[in-house]
Design a protein around this motif. Structure first.
Motif, PDB file in Angstrom:
ATOM      1  N   GLY A 133       1.019  -1.246  -0.026  1.00 26.48           N
ATOM      2  CA  GLY A 133       0.028   0.072  -0.006  1.00 26.48           C
ATOM      3  C   GLY A 133       0.834   1.292   0.138  1.00 26.48           C
ATOM      4  O   GLY A 133       0.411   2.205  -0.677  1.00 26.48           O
TER       5      GLY A 133
ATOM      6  N   ALA B  42       1.395   3.823  -3.118  1.00 23.30           N
ATOM      7  CA  ALA B  42       0.851   5.500  -2.970  1.00 23.30           C
ATOM      8  C   ALA B  42       2.024   6.375  -3.626  1.00 23.30           C
ATOM      9  O   ALA B  42       1.725   7.098  -4.482  1.00 23.30           O
TER      10      ALA B  42
ATOM     11  N   ASN C  41       3.812  15.274   2.714  1.00 17.67           N
ATOM     12  CA  ASN C  41       2.425  15.534   2.856  1.00 17.67           C
ATOM     13  C   ASN C  41       1.375  14.705   2.591  1.00 17.67           C
ATOM     14  O   ASN C  41       0.081  14.790   2.450  1.00 17.67           O
ATOM     15  N   LEU C  42       1.959  13.475   1.977  1.00 17.50           N
ATOM     16  CA  LEU C  42       1.016  12.461   1.435  1.00 17.50           C
ATOM     17  C   LEU C  42      -0.034  12.032   2.360  1.00 17.50           C
ATOM     18  O   LEU C  42       0.522  11.606   3.648  1.00 17.50           O
ATOM     19  N   GLU C  43      -1.175  11.999   2.261  1.00 16.79           N
ATOM     20  CA  GLU C  43      -2.206  11.443   3.198  1.00 16.79           C
ATOM     21  C   GLU C  43      -2.608   9.960   3.117  1.00 16.79           C
ATOM     22  O   GLU C  43      -3.397   9.852   2.061  1.00 16.79           O
ATOM     23  N   VAL C  44      -2.143   9.065   3.803  1.00 13.51           N
ATOM     24  CA  VAL C  44      -2.696   7.579   3.545  1.00 13.51           C
ATOM     25  C   VAL C  44      -3.739   7.556   4.448  1.00 13.51           C
ATOM     26  O   VAL C  44      -4.282   8.245   5.265  1.00 13.51           O
ATOM     27  N   ALA C  45      -4.609   6.443   4.120  1.00 15.12           N
ATOM     28  CA  ALA C  45      -6.208   6.118   4.592  1.00 15.12           C
ATOM     29  C   ALA C  45      -5.795   5.736   6.101  1.00 15.12           C
ATOM     30  O   ALA C  45      -5.190   4.788   6.398  1.00 15.12           O
ATOM     31  N   TYR C  46      -6.360   6.960   7.053  1.00 13.56           N
ATOM     32  CA  TYR C  46      -5.686   6.648   8.466  1.00 13.56           C
ATOM     33  C   TYR C  46      -6.938   5.985   9.097  1.00 13.56           C
ATOM     34  O   TYR C  46      -8.152   6.597   8.937  1.00 13.56           O
ATOM     35  N   SER C  47      -6.618   5.397  10.079  1.00 11.41           N
ATOM     36  CA  SER C  47      -7.108   5.252  11.401  1.00 11.41           C
ATOM     37  C   SER C  47      -6.013   4.170  12.020  1.00 11.41           C
ATOM     38  O   SER C  47      -4.989   3.527  11.403  1.00 11.41           O
TER      39      SER C  47
ATOM     40  N   PHE D 217      -4.520   1.021  10.770  1.00 10.41           N
ATOM     41  CA  PHE D 217      -3.900   0.939   9.414  1.00 10.41           C
ATOM     42  C   PHE D 217      -2.647   1.783   9.349  1.00 10.41           C
ATOM     43  O   PHE D 217      -2.103   1.648   8.292  1.00 10.41           O
TER      44      PHE D 217
ATOM     45  N   ALA E 185      -0.688   8.345  12.780  1.00 10.00           N
ATOM     46  CA  ALA E 185      -0.896   9.590  12.498  1.00 10.00           C
ATOM     47  C   ALA E 185       0.064  10.141  11.790  1.00 10.00           C
ATOM     48  O   ALA E 185      -0.355  10.956  10.700  1.00 10.00           O
TER      49      ALA E 185
ATOM     50  N   ASN F 290       5.199   9.722   5.580  1.00  6.60           N
ATOM     51  CA  ASN F 290       5.374  11.017   5.851  1.00  6.60           C
ATOM     52  C   ASN F 290       6.742  11.280   6.794  1.00  6.60           C
ATOM     53  O   ASN F 290       7.539  12.064   6.453  1.00  6.60           O
TER      54      ASN F 290
ATOM     55  N   TYR G  79     -10.389   9.567  16.616  1.00  8.30           N
ATOM     56  CA  TYR G  79      -9.917   8.199  16.753  1.00  8.30           C
ATOM     57  C   TYR G  79      -9.508   8.265  18.248  1.00  8.30           C
ATOM     58  O   TYR G  79      -9.754   7.160  18.764  1.00  8.30           O
TER      59      TYR G  79
ATOM     60  N   ARG H 165       1.348  16.931  10.332  1.00  7.52           N
ATOM     61  CA  ARG H 165       1.975  17.884   9.321  1.00  7.52           C
ATOM     62  C   ARG H 165       1.630  19.227   9.581  1.00  7.52           C
ATOM     63  O   ARG H 165       2.216  20.379   9.411  1.00  7.52           O
TER      64      ARG H 165
ATOM     65  N   ALA I 105      -8.514  11.096   3.918  1.00 11.46           N
ATOM     66  CA  ALA I 105      -8.240   9.695   3.737  1.00 11.46           C
ATOM     67  C   ALA I 105      -8.487   8.978   4.967  1.00 11.46           C
ATOM     68  O   ALA I 105      -7.675   9.413   5.853  1.00 11.46           O
TER      69      ALA I 105
ATOM     70  N   SER J 119     -10.022   5.189   7.079  1.00 14.35           N
ATOM     71  CA  SER J 119      -9.987   3.681   6.744  1.00 14.35           C
ATOM     72  C   SER J 119     -10.268   3.239   8.226  1.00 14.35           C
ATOM     73  O   SER J 119      -9.698   3.154   9.208  1.00 14.35           O
TER      74      SER J 119
ATOM     75  N   GLY K 297      -4.370   0.684   1.099  1.00 12.03           N
ATOM     76  CA  GLY K 297      -3.359   0.792   0.370  1.00 12.03           C
ATOM     77  C   GLY K 297      -3.961   1.259  -1.046  1.00 12.03           C
ATOM     78  O   GLY K 297      -3.277   2.153  -1.681  1.00 12.03           O
TER      79      GLY K 297
ATOM     80  N   SER L 250      -5.292   4.789  -0.190  1.00  7.72           N
ATOM     81  CA  SER L 250      -3.928   5.843  -0.222  1.00  7.72           C
ATOM     82  C   SER L 250      -3.259   6.092  -1.552  1.00  7.72           C
ATOM     83  O   SER L 250      -2.966   7.185  -1.861  1.00  7.72           O
ATOM     84  N   ALA L 251      -3.148   4.914  -2.388  1.00  4.37           N
ATOM     85  CA  ALA L 251      -2.874   5.624  -3.748  1.00  4.37           C
ATOM     86  C   ALA L 251      -3.653   6.735  -4.527  1.00  4.37           C
ATOM     87  O   ALA L 251      -3.156   7.455  -5.047  1.00  4.37           O
TER      88      ALA L 251
END
Lengths: 539, 539
Positions: free
Chosen positions: A383, A387, A403-409, A412, A415, A420, B119, B286, B308, B310, B383, B386-387
């Protein structure tokens, strides 16, 4: 008049494209011919079975021998009768594919040598009881070893063949980590040995190097792919420096002639050089779509691949996209890299495991040109690589990764996700606030510890540092990071300071503190003790 | 002269920024004040503990009551003595955070009502034995339910509160899938009911709607967040339409005044509207970095979040980034969506499981503005999200998604990955070759099957179609996709044809065939039987 298509070879994306085109243009005709000049192309034959009976003609006896682009004809010879004839085409497609380089030693054409040139080959491979010898390099080598490890039968010995630096999927530091991991899994790696011969009476069953003879139950050729392009010059087409057919983004090679699959050249957007074949397998469906559009007279431009891959090797996955440090150097960049180690999700999640990433970027332009990684959770690693892969074509900067924003919780990601962190470390390296060394560079300094030119400073809490202090009372020092600001007098100003913590995060904070206090000759071990341990470096 | 910083509130990114700044500027002073006007801000107090003793001053008795930007002072009152005084600042930071909207009914201020606004709150929540009643909407609602499901204690009843469409994390079709999944897990959802009151003698323990009374062991407020900004107008700052403080990309709100965290406004690059608070938690590190740079007089511009997220809900994860169909409509786009169902890795891998993605794009510009998804493998889903999230800020087109290169090998992706399929379906929708309907639209047509205006055609193999044929001999029809071209005469030309297969892929091929044969009034159920079943639609 119906559209006449001739395919030279039967590489998958060409067959898919023709089938797709025939759905909207049912009266188009398609004929597959194998080139007489290279029997290797017949290896693609297995893929053809599923296409028979779908309106693609496959005259098995005919071999293509010459192309006359000015007449739009292919000269064919009947394999049994020797009879020659000419077939007309409206569109000619080169789909001859690629194959692993032949092993250029005596015995290399003995039967029984298995080839691994792509994911499909690897899927079909099985391990034999006894010794499995793998000769190869790059992704094909990783694929073959991964498959054999998965079988958990017999033993694995590896003879790495040398490949151009630009084609190496991993940088030196990460290669060391993968080799250490494989060694721990029982794989024997004969680094620095040269293959001399393959022997056997009926089948290949012995491998000779300049240093040893190995009795082999199975021998696997996993060298990098070379394109099968024997009839191409004949057709007046241009090849790139590695022998692949040059095409435009509609996959057109010349008037009415197209090429796709393993024989075609795709210039990586991360590098103005062609990229190795195995890793572009996943782009075949997109090549097929582009070619189908070209056949229909429209355009669906193909985006050159960035070679994103992800290979599980036992309980660790190796993945990457774009260029490694070494590849970036060969491509004329001034590469630097940020190596980071961090949990793949919030540290308090029970399933959290460590991930290692190396972000490769150009010091002049701040442009990110590649990423490689290792991790226990393959999906989580894939993943992160995906990205960055998604961004590579548009020339991201280190700031874009920071600054890339991954799908967060928390289950997974953290923060502050490891991606990053990698971007931030890259920013800190470029600004000069983080001067890092990788585990191999650390090893060189550590081997030279008796010189007393270095001050190795462990910034972890005392409990973590204690075993190393006991083992190396003369060379190991400890000040927890939180105490460095007020204990700065304990740090010598006449030695190079090497800061170590667990992951490289606290030692960076320590570096900032020391520099603020006027101590400038300080380096920080990127990835810390985790990376050192992963590389097999002994302290 | 040392740099004097005053923080109003103690939201995490502001504290982190100040600590980071103080590492290079140790003589800077920082004081945290809570605003007198809104006790909700004190909820952030828990985060402060870990920062005490690090050079951040926290005079617990003092409350900020007024700001005089022209003098750069804050008027404070001692909570116990009532004494007033003025504190000077060089830099003022608003870090008052956000809180779930109060439940605007009698009893909403009774003690014992738990809040889930992010969260962290969700992590601290535990389920009670008996009935857990969750009132709320958006991501906070999903977070609260996810946490309660994880505990597997007691029962869960949900009273959804209405939120603006633009803030809905999922479109209608996917919302139906999530609700169906929750229902199967035993969660009771009181859709369409209105909260009327909360009752209890000492603690809240009864929930009244317009249709029922629920005796509750635990009551949870998981409404969307509202910013805490009571002193802001006083300081002459501008608010956006949802009451958040407007900041530039250095997080500056006015001369010498900054804002960050839950009280600040971040305009989504996918939409010129502010985005809900909970989902930007992952951008706090950030924000902290940007603010630290601003404090140091340099610049590290903050990239506006694409939200984003998850969230694991039992054995299914829900994830997304950017806008849903409904949100995109409110933002002035002409949105369309491509819903696809496909395995999350090569179909022959034993761990392959189905993933559902909905790609949202603008019909005018082909621009992708959002993606949402459901899947059993949370890491694999995260993943993919995020992409796309990585690309959203740079306004990708559907072609970019069709060509996106995920980290490939069969254990982690299909050669034609589900993301590429989603991009291709979107292209086909835009070109008019794929006219799709979602499971809810299918349900409407199916409910109306007696009208005989529709021809429901199952394109799967006979074995799959048979049970439906037996159940609905008058309304269900079957022709396997591979036979449609030659059996086209069996398809009526005076009815709307509704094509169904397992995932939507074969029915699209069938649609192309039928259109080539001149049958134009044909729709294809996106996501096929899998999506229909996931939505709880009964056939």
């Amino acid at each position: 008049m119906s559209h006449k298509i001739i395919l030279i070879g039967a590489d998958q994306p060409a067959l898919d494209a023709v089938l797709s085109y025939k759905r909207t243009t049912p009266d188009a005709t398609a004929t597959v011919l194998y080139p007489e000049c290279n029997p290797l192309a017949e290896f693609s034959c297995v893929t053809l079975d599923s296409f028979m009976g779908n309106g693609i003609d496959f005259p098995e006896n005919l071999r293509a021998c010459a192309i006359a682009p000015e007449d739009k004809t292919v000269m064919v010879r009947d394999n049994f009768t020797g009879e020659e004839s000419h077939l007309e085409y409206d569109t000619l497609i080169f789909a001859t594919g690629s194959a692993p380089a032949p092993l250029d030693v005596p015995g290399s054409f003995l039967s029984g040598i298995r080839r691994v040139g792509d994911y499909n080959d690897a899927t079909r491979l099985t391990a034999a009881e006894g010794t499995n010898v793998v000769i190869g390099d790059g992704l094909n080598l990783l694929l073959a070893i991964a498959r054999l490890l998965d079988d958990a039968v017999g033993t694995i010995e590896v003879i790495p063949s040398s490949i151009p630096q630009a084609c190496k999927p991993l940088g030196d530091a990460m290669t060391a980590m993968v080799l250490h991991h494989l060694t721990q899994k029982g794989v024997i790696i004969h680094t620095g040995e040269t293959l001399k011969a393959i022997e056997g009476t009926n089948r290949a069953n012995r491998v000779l190097t300049d240093k040893r003879t190995i009795e082999a139950a199975r021998i696997i050729n996993a060298t990098s792919n070379i394109p099968v392009t024997c009839m191409v010059k004949d057709a007046g087409l241009d090849l790139d420096t590695t022998g692949h057919i040059l095409v435009d983004d509609n996959l057109k090679a010349a008037d009415s002639i197209y090429a796709c699959g393993g024989c075609a050249s795709f210039i990586s957007p991360a590098c103005a050089k062609p990229i190795p074949g195995a890793s572009v397998k996943s782009t075949e469906p997109r090549q097929s779509r582009t070619l189908a559009a070209s056949l229909a007279g429209t355009s669906q431009p193909f985006h050159a691949p960035v070679c994103a891959y992800s290979i599980p090797m036992g309980d660790m996955t190796v993945a990457g996209a774009g260029l490694s440090m070494e590849g970036a150097k060969e491509c004329g960049f001034t590469p630097m890299s940020a190596m980071v180690v961090q949990f793949d999700r919030a540290h308090f999640m029970p399933e959290a495991s460590l991930m290692t990433l190396e972000l490769v970027f150009d010091a002049q332009t701040r442009r990110v040109v590649g990423i490689q990684g290792l991790g226990q959770s393959g999906d989580a690693l894939a993943g992160r690589i995906s990205a960055v892969s998604a961004l590579l074509a548009s020339h991201p900067t280190v700031e874009d990764i920071a600054n890339l924003e991954v799908a967060y919780s928390p289950p997974f990601a953290s923060a502050m996700d490891i991606l990053n962190t990698a971007g931030n470390v890259a920013e800190n390296i470029l600004s000069g606030s983080n001067e890092g060394i990788d585990p191999l560079e650390f090893d060189t300094l550590w081997q030279n510890r008796e010189s007393n030119e270095y001050f190795f400073l462990d910034c972890r809490e005392f409990g973590n540092a204690e075993p190393f202090l006991e083992r190396h009372p003369l060379h190991w020092n400890t000040i927890p990071q939180g105490e460095i600001a007020r204990r700065v007098a304990e740090v010598p100003r006449d030695k190079k300071v090497i800061l170590i913590c667990n992951s490289g995060a606290r030692s960076y904070e320590a570096q900032v503190c020391l520099k603020a206090a006027g101590i400038e000759d300080v380096v920080n071990v990127d990835g810390g003790m985790v990376a050192i341990k992963q590389s097999g470096v002994e302290i």
